[in-house]
Design an enzyme around this catalytic site. Structure first.
Site: not given
Ligand code: HXC
Length: 539
Positions: A194-195, A429-430
């Site tokens: 993501g971002g 040019g290079a």
């Molecule tokens: C809160 C999160 C989290 C998040 C993971 N966790 N990402 N909690 N916010 N963004 C938590 C899970 O619930 C889990 O908690 C623990 O972290 C470990 O994650 P798992 O999913 O069990 O691990 P894994 O299987 O290795 O997968 C990792 C992952 C997946 C691929 C990163 O967790 C995932 O897809 N997370 C969401 C990613 C996402 O969409 N993020 C937002 C991106 S947008 P528990 O309690 O079960 O241990 C963004 C915008 C930024 O970031 C903007 C900037 C302007």
């Protein structure tokens, strides 16, 4: 203490058990509380999560910092800081809030560091987490020390909603403000999606680890939903893709340990900030060392390739070269080395790949490197063997005009000492773009094998002798004759030397000593720049 913290972890340890009337506790009681809190923080998200991290081949946030910094030098900030728990009311409070921050030394020089802790809520970034990173970034800028961010995070902490997005904004702002003031280095050692990818991309160098890190703006699931394509995380944004194809990653290492070691190596070439010079390191390599084998490096056949890295290793102190973007746009080589103990940034065409031609990727790669060196007082050495820009619709339609202009712009803007050696081809040019005298290079040398001309012999002969060739009984033979006539007249360094565009034609074997003397004389270079907010580089 339980591995998974309770929602009231801090109270359990005992802060609330202090004497409520006086507001104080016994001294020894507080020592005990502090020790327990520290032990708790050091366990991160708990033993189970730490094991999970290790099973994936990843180290923990603290293990990474220990490897990155000199032994025992880490001073941690905000170990006891906790987050607010988030709007979803999970009430979870973790000491450190999923990121370990502070400062320490690399070979005795201070750096600031943040290291996301995937064992705590997936290393996700919320308000407190961001405040911790911001704090060390602010310190880094104020004290003039590099900042190294280790990323291993699920991105914006979903439970904190828009506050988590705002928290990213705080970091982005600091990345930009620190750019050109202190070196900023990112290590991607887990997810970065993501971002969140934009903070590392705005830093100076991005490291990735094979098979355990990935970066993408939208993940495989979104790709499937929106464009109906099946692709896994590795193929979409793994280290291989970003090092070879997109150019997002500057360095890729097989594991965390080697990655952190490489960061230390990079830091050793860089100044701590834009006011300092890079650290001097004497590798005991005599400045006047000659290498007679260089006299035979360039093949007799002008179309035969050779490996420019032989020349690079030969001239640099101790043959040590830290290549940046090694797998991306391999027709141009960029990286750091030392000459006479002084860090230099090296840009060289690679005749062994695509004949060393400049294409869009190579131009962007070179431009960014030149700008980094100019930001941080690192002199530029340019080794030239370039037949021109890559022809064809793919490059033209892909914007080679604007990408090539980036390299040109970057060189012209650079005020650090700039020395060029034309080794063989320098056409059209290079020739200009590769740090020619006409765009502000300070010292320009050429080897006797240099060919400085408007066009290569075939293209030139076909244009200027078209009538003779077409009117000839044997056009092929006439073309060959005219080609060699052109070669004799133009393809040498002497015409440019006569005009003063080449300061001297040097023996290849003496290249190292000539470069070192050149750097010495340019040591005190001062360059005036017109007053302006900033130039408008063709992005
Ligand atoms: C809160 C999160 C989290 C998040 C993971 N966790 N990402 N909690 N916010 N963004 C938590 C899970 O619930 C889990 O908690 C623990 O972290 C470990 O994650 P798992 O999913 O069990 O691990 P894994 O299987 O290795 O997968 C990792 C992952 C997946 C691929 C990163 O967790 C995932 O897809 N997370 C969401 C990613 C996402 O969409 N993020 C937002 C991106 S947008 P528990 O309690 O079960 O241990 C963004 C915008 C930024 O970031 C903007 C900037 C302007």
């Amino acid at each position: 203490m339980e591995s998974k913290k309770s929602d009231k972890g801090v109270e359990e340890i005992g802060v609330d058990n202090l004497d409520q009337k006086t507001g104080t506790g016994s001294f020894h009681f507080n020592l005990d509380v502090l020790q327990k809190m520290r032990d708790e923080a050091r366990k991160g998200g708990g033993l189970k999560q730490i094991k999970g991290q290790h099973i994936r081949g990843k180290l923990t946030a603290r293990e990474r910092i220990a490897l990155l910094l000199d032994e025992g030098s880490f001073e941690e900030f905000d170990m006891l800081k906790t987050g607010r728990g988030g709007h979803l009311g999970s009430g979870q409070e973790y000491l450190s809030d999923g990121v370990v921050t502070g400062h320490g030394t690399i070979d005795g020089r201070e750096v600031f560091v943040s290291s996301q802790d995937f064992t705590i809520i997936g290393g996700s970034l919320g308000e407190a987490h961001s405040e911790k990173i911001s704090k060390v970034m602010d310190h880094a800028v104020r004290t003039g020390a590099p900042y190294i961010g280790i990323n291993d995070s699920g991105g914006a902490r979903i439970q904190e909603g828009v506050d988590a997005l705002a928290a990213y904004g705080e970091i982005f702002n600091r990345n930009v403000r620190a750019s050109g003031v202190i070196p900023q280095i990112s290590c991607i050692m887990g997810p970065c999606a993501g971002g969140a990818v934009y903070s590392p991309s705005m830093t100076d160098f991005t490291f990735m680890v094979e098979h355990s890190s990935y970066m993408f703006v939208t993940g495989p699931q979104v790709v499937k939903t929106v464009i109906h394509q099946d692709i896994n995380a590795e193929e979409l944004g793994g280290a291989g893709i970003h090092s070879r194809k997109s150019g997002v990653a500057h360095f890729v290492l097989p594991n965390d340990i080697l990655c952190l070691r490489e960061v230390r190596r990079l830091i050793n070439y860089l100044p701590s900030n834009n006011r300092h010079k890079p650290p001097f390191l004497d590798l005991r390599d005599p400045p006047d060392r000659t290498d007679p084998t260089l006299d035979y490096l360039v093949p007799a056949d002008p179309n035969q390739p050779y490996d420019m890295k032989v020349l690079i290793r030969s001239i640099l102190d101790g043959a040590e070269f830290l290549e940046v973007h090694e797998a991306f746009a391999r027709n141009l080589i960029v990286g750091f080395g030392r000459l006479g103990g002084q860090t230099i940034g090296l840009i060289a065409n690679q005749p062994a790949v695509l004949a060393g031609v400049l294409d869009s990727d190579a131009s962007v790669k070179g431009a960014r490197f030149v700008r980094f060196c100019d930001n941080f007082n690192i002199p530029l050495i340019c080794l030239v063997d370039v037949p021109g820009f890559m022809p064809g619709p793919e490059q033209e339609h892909g914007g080679i005009i604007r990408h090539g202009a980036k390299l040109l712009f970057a060189f012209i803007e650079a005020t650090v000492p700039r020395i060029t050696v034309v080794v063989r081809k320098a056409y059209g040019g290079a020739y200009l773009v590769m740090n020619a005298k006409h765009i502000g290079a300070d010292i320009n040398y050429a080897w006797p094998t240099a060919e400085i001309a408007v066009l290569g012999p075939r293209g030139a002969a076909e244009i200027i002798y078209r009538r003779e060739i077409q009117g000839s009984d044997d056009p092929d033979r006439t073309l060959v004759e005219k080609e060699s006539e052109y070669r004799r007249t133009f393809l040498n360094p002497f015409l440019a030397a006569k005009r003063g565009y080449i300061d001297d034609v040097v023996f290849p074997s003496e290249t190292r000593s000539r470069l070192i003397r050149g750097l010495q004389v340019l040591e005190g270079k001062e360059a005036e720049k017109p007053r302006k907010k900033h130039g408008n580089i063709p992005l």
